[in-house]
Design an enzyme around this catalytic site. Structure first.
Site, short mmCIF file in Angstrom:
data_model
loop_
_atom_site.label_atom_id
_atom_site.label_comp_id
_atom_site.label_asym_id
_atom_site.label_seq_id
_atom_site.Cartn_x
_atom_site.Cartn_y
_atom_site.Cartn_z
N HIS A 12 0.87 -1.19 0.00
CA HIS A 12 0.00 0.00 0.00
C HIS A 12 0.90 1.23 0.00
O HIS A 12 1.44 1.62 1.03
CB HIS A 12 -0.90 0.00 1.24
CG HIS A 12 -1.87 1.15 1.27
ND1 HIS A 12 -3.22 0.97 1.54
CD2 HIS A 12 -1.70 2.48 1.09
CE1 HIS A 12 -3.82 2.15 1.50
NE2 HIS A 12 -2.91 3.08 1.25
N LYS A 95 -9.23 0.02 -5.77
CA LYS A 95 -9.27 0.64 -4.44
C LYS A 95 -10.55 1.44 -4.25
O LYS A 95 -10.81 2.38 -5.00
CB LYS A 95 -8.05 1.55 -4.29
CG LYS A 95 -8.02 2.39 -3.03
CD LYS A 95 -7.68 1.55 -1.81
CE LYS A 95 -7.76 2.31 -0.51
NZ LYS A 95 -6.64 3.21 -0.29
N HIS A 134 -10.51 1.54 1.75
CA HIS A 134 -10.23 2.47 2.85
C HIS A 134 -11.47 2.43 3.75
O HIS A 134 -12.49 3.02 3.41
CB HIS A 134 -9.98 3.90 2.32
CG HIS A 134 -9.61 4.84 3.42
ND1 HIS A 134 -8.38 5.45 3.49
CD2 HIS A 134 -10.30 5.26 4.52
CE1 HIS A 134 -8.33 6.20 4.59
NE2 HIS A 134 -9.49 6.12 5.22
N HIS A 168 -4.72 -0.66 5.80
CA HIS A 168 -4.17 0.03 6.97
C HIS A 168 -5.06 -0.09 8.21
O HIS A 168 -5.53 0.93 8.74
CB HIS A 168 -3.86 1.50 6.65
CG HIS A 168 -4.89 2.23 5.82
ND1 HIS A 168 -6.22 2.31 6.17
CD2 HIS A 168 -4.77 2.91 4.66
CE1 HIS A 168 -6.86 3.01 5.26
NE2 HIS A 168 -6.00 3.38 4.33
N ASP A 240 1.34 2.56 3.54
CA ASP A 240 0.52 3.76 3.40
C ASP A 240 1.40 5.02 3.48
O ASP A 240 0.94 6.07 3.92
CB ASP A 240 -0.62 3.83 4.42
CG ASP A 240 -1.71 4.81 3.99
OD1 ASP A 240 -1.74 5.18 2.81
OD2 ASP A 240 -2.52 5.22 4.84
#
Ligand code: DOR
Ligand code: ZN
Length: 336
Positions: A12, A95, A134, A168, A240
């Site tokens: 990521h 994503k 996300h 994440h 991230d």
């Protein structure tokens, strides 16, 4: 003491574009064999031509290094089967951002009704394209990820064959979900393994530790550390790392994103070593990702030695995580 990491992968990563891409790409390409590249450019990557052109720009910026950019598309509920079938040749994942939830996510999903997403997600499931997510609502900042859990459950049940990557993860409840649903996987960042909200705002305000999802409670960090250090198969490392110029972070409206690339490998070695789990780092940083994404990365060996590393105060206009601090490990070839 030295260890060798085989084909480290960052699952990521934000590489940005233009000058920023040219400046930051080397920090990844020098020590990783590949990375999943996030599509939240302005405008986002939504066509196959966008993907190809962006990949070329990354290749140009990482020329000379053994490094494979694994490309992604920005999720749209209007993608149909034929488009996705073609896209599968060029991307490793798609994503999904809730609209407006983080940097450059305007244009993300606003209607979370499963029926609204069904066409695209069924096609992705059939074509075996992983969905990267996300996972935050627009609720109270510390509860956003936990609240999003209900949607992860809906997705996991509605599309049992779809690989869903919870990106994440920062909340202990996400760790529970991961264990409960077979088709849920996750990435964990370095920063969520190291810091809590206290580090961000508990003393003076630390803009360079501000990110989405925000770092949470001690019990969350503990749950993340426990699962990452164990080498659990459904967890991959994804930094991230999200560079913003110093002025954009230290400003009236500070941008969300931590630039961790320059310290990732030394800091992960230090964390795994301190906890007596160095033997699990290879799985966390490469082997699990290979299985989850079904990829065979480029061959690359990174030697990391237990030797002090002074983190630079600034890297090409961007302040890295732990700037000016000392780490106990360093990649061979790194200065100091
Ligand atoms: O803090 C963050 N920054 N979180 C994200 O999800 C996006 C990223 C960025 O692109 O800056
Ligand atoms: Zn991100």
């Amino acid at each position: 003491m030295k260890i060798v990491l085989k084909s480290p992968l960052d699952m990521h990563l934000h590489l940005r574009d233009a000058d920023m891409l040219k400046n930051v790409a080397k920090y990844s390409s020098s020590c990783f064999a590949g990375a999943i590249i996030m599509p939240n450019l302005v405008p986002p990557i939504t066509t196959i031509d966008d993907v190809k052109a962006y990949k070329n720009r990354i290749k140009e910026a990482t020329k000379g290094d053994i490094f494979e950019p694994y490309m992604t598309l920005f999720f749209k509920d209007s993608y149909d089967y034929d488009f996705l079938k073609e896209a599968k040749n060029f991307v490793k994942a798609i994503k999904l951002y809730p609209t407006g939830i983080t940097t450059n996510s305007e244009g993300g999903v606003s209607n979370f009704d499963i029926d609204n997403l069904r066409g695209t997600l069924e096609a992705m499931s059939e074509l075996e394209i992983p969905l990267s997510v996300h996972g935050e609502t627009d609720g109270f900042i510390l509860e956003r990820e936990q609240e999003f859990g209900k949607f992860y459950e809906k997705l996991a049940k509605a599309f049992p064959k779809l690989k869903i990557i919870m990106e994440h993860i920062s909340d202990r409840h996400s760790v529970e979900l991961l264990k409960e649903y077979e088709n849920l996987y996750a990435t964990i960042t370095l920063h969520h393994l190291l810091i809590t909200l206290d580090d961000v705002i508990g003393g003076s305000l630390k803009p360079h530790l501000f990110c989405k999802p925000i770092a949470k409670r001690y019990e969350d960090r503990e749950a993340l550390q426990e699962i990452a250090l164990s080498g659990y198969k459904k967890i991959m490392f994804g930094s991230d790392s999200a560079p913003h110029l110093k002025e954009k972070k230290e400003s009236f409206e500070g941008a969300a994103g931590i630039f961790s690339t320059p310290i990732l490998i030394p800091a992960l070695c230090e964390l795994f070593d301190k906890n007596g789990k160095l033997e699990n780092l290879q799985r966390f940083i490469s082997d699990n990702a290979k299985e989850i994404y079904d990829i065979e990365p480029l061959e690359k060996e990174i030697i990391v030695e237990k030797n002090e590393f002074l983190v630079p105060k600034i890297c090409d206009g961007v302040v890295p995580m732990l700037a000016g601090e000392k780490l106990l490990w360093r990649c061979q070839g790194e200065s100091q």
